[in-house]
Write an enzyme that holds these catalytic residues in place. Structure first.
Site, PDB file in Angstrom:
ATOM      1  N   LYS A  40     -11.791 -13.414  -1.385  1.00  9.74           N
ATOM      2  CA  LYS A  40     -10.691 -13.148  -0.449  1.00  9.74           C
ATOM      3  C   LYS A  40     -10.012 -11.830  -0.800  1.00  9.74           C
ATOM      4  O   LYS A  40     -10.206 -11.292  -1.897  1.00  9.74           O
ATOM      5  CB  LYS A  40      -9.685 -14.295  -0.474  1.00  9.74           C
ATOM      6  CG  LYS A  40      -8.991 -14.506  -1.807  1.00  9.74           C
ATOM      7  CD  LYS A  40      -8.029 -15.684  -1.754  1.00  9.74           C
ATOM      8  CE  LYS A  40      -7.348 -15.881  -3.107  1.00  9.74           C
ATOM      9  NZ  LYS A  40      -6.305 -16.932  -3.055  1.00  9.74           N
ATOM     10  N   TYR A 263      11.304  13.065  -5.912  1.00 10.09           N
ATOM     11  CA  TYR A 263      12.403  12.565  -5.089  1.00 10.09           C
ATOM     12  C   TYR A 263      13.539  12.022  -5.960  1.00 10.09           C
ATOM     13  O   TYR A 263      13.305  11.319  -6.944  1.00 10.09           O
ATOM     14  CB  TYR A 263      11.904  11.453  -4.167  1.00 10.09           C
ATOM     15  CG  TYR A 263      11.088  11.944  -3.000  1.00 10.09           C
ATOM     16  CD1 TYR A 263      11.678  12.665  -1.967  1.00 10.09           C
ATOM     17  CD2 TYR A 263       9.726  11.676  -2.929  1.00 10.09           C
ATOM     18  CE1 TYR A 263      10.926  13.109  -0.890  1.00 10.09           C
ATOM     19  CE2 TYR A 263       8.963  12.115  -1.857  1.00 10.09           C
ATOM     20  CZ  TYR A 263       9.568  12.836  -0.838  1.00 10.09           C
ATOM     21  OH  TYR A 263       8.819  13.275   0.232  1.00 10.09           O
TER      22      TYR A 263
END
Length: 366
Positions: A40, A263
């Site tokens: 999965k 940032y």
């Protein structure tokens, strides 16, 4: 999100390592136990189709999360059994029956809905999910399970299996594990019509509780070479981490004392130093909070300085390396290593999440 083949950031997946990891677990568990490979979430970021094909001679079937993941394997030519571990609503049953996908049924409400939506279940293979203490999907009583099995069979379904999932199999304290195990055993013993396959073993149970295995196991994170407990419990046999992540320097410069990086200007240089830019960021799954962690360049740990951006991160270098110099984010570089679990520990999460967050913008190379 498209894969970015025209930049140096790639994940390398060692399929042979995955095959050997599965073989190691199979030697550890009792003979005759069926093996389902859990693929999965794109095989935990490793590539579901490629991993499934590599394991085809070794496993009896596959586990996925939903119908779309199952159909991807069928379209790739995988013809062994595929079990959906999540709940598929009855309005999708026609496709599951047509493509021979095994579904999980977890409630009598589902049965009632199926009688309205798709009452003919001939050709459908089913596994019943038991909630033994995980608190997610599943039934809780013998009466419910007996009624569900009888109802499914009356509609033509083949009730092949019954299973549960342990919440704490990867922890040293096995109190909760034993409570769940006893609940599940008692429920199975009380059934009027027990399905052929009984499974409760995920990776952790297969490794540390192999004496409690029924007649099938579901191997997930261990297949990819990672310890399900992180580093809390010791492995009884060695594993090979199958995925490495690498990039290259695309920009190198000198900054001066007082210069800031990234940032928010969260990093300020205390002296003149070389910094390098690497083209990977949080859009690739290398999360924004990795400032302060290190990557490997030329066998040296190099600290990530400044916040990780969407597409780039910046590292402190010991010298002015040429553009194109290899940067290792997961894996080995000149005898030094960074593991997925190292990253998970830094992020205060689990190694599963680190792998699953690696986006499909990063090409997988096999």
């Amino acid at each position: 999100m498209i894969s970015s083949f025209h930049r140096p950031t790639v994940a390398r997946v060692n399929l042979q390592a995955i095959k050997e990891n599965v073989a190691s677990v199979q030697k550890h568990i009792p003979l005759g136990v069926k093996t389902y490979a859990v693929v999965k979430a794109d095989a935990y970021g490793h590539g579901a189709v490629q991993v499934s094909k590599a394991l085809l001679p070794q496993v009896d079937g596959y586990c996925v999360s939903n119908l779309d993941e199952a159909l991807q394997l069928r379209q790739a030519g995988i013809d062994k059994e595929i079990l959906i571990l999540g709940v598929l609503l009855p309005n999708e049953l026609k496709l599951a029956i047509t493509r021979q996908v095994t579904v999980t049924v977890a409630s009598l409400e589902w049965l009632a809905m199926a009688k309205q939506e798709w009452p003919d279940l001939k050709g459908l293979k089913v596994h019943i999910k038991i909630d033994s203490g995980m608190g997610r999907i599943g039934l809780r009583s013998v009466t419910e399970v007996d009624n569900l099995i009888a109802g499914l069979k009356s509609m033509g379904a083949d009730v092949e299996g019954i299973f549960t999932h342990f919440a704490t199999a990867d922890e040293a304290d096995d109190t909760k594990f034993n409570q769940q195990l006893q609940f599940f055993k008692k429920l199975i013993a009380g059934l009027e019509d027990k399905p052929r396959l009984v499974h409760a073993s995920n990776s952790a149970t297969s490794i540390w509780h192999s004496d409690t295995i029924f007649n099938a196991v579901r191997l997930g994170i261990v297949s990819y070479g990672l310890n399900p407990s992180g580093s809390d419990l010791s492995l009884p046999f060695p594993l090979q981490e199958a995925l490495s992540l690498e990039s290259s320097l695309v920009h190198v410069k000198m900054i001066s004392a007082g210069d800031t990086v990234g940032y928010g200007a969260t990093y300020t240089a205390k002296k003149s130093e070389y910094v390098g830019t690497v083209p990977i960021g949080y859009a690739d799954g290398w999360t924004r909070n990795m400032q302060g962690f290190s990557v490997l360049v030329d066998g040296q740990f190099c600290e990530i300085i400044g916040r990780v951006s969407m597409d780039q991160l910046t590292i402190r270098l010991s010298k002015a390396y040429p553009l194109g110099t290899k940067v290792t984010l997961i894996g080995s570089n000149q005898q030094k290593n960074i593991s997925t679990t190292d990253i998970a520990n830094y992020r205060n999460t689990i190694n599963y999440e680190v792998l699953c967050l690696l986006s499909d913008r990063i090409p997988r190379i096999y």
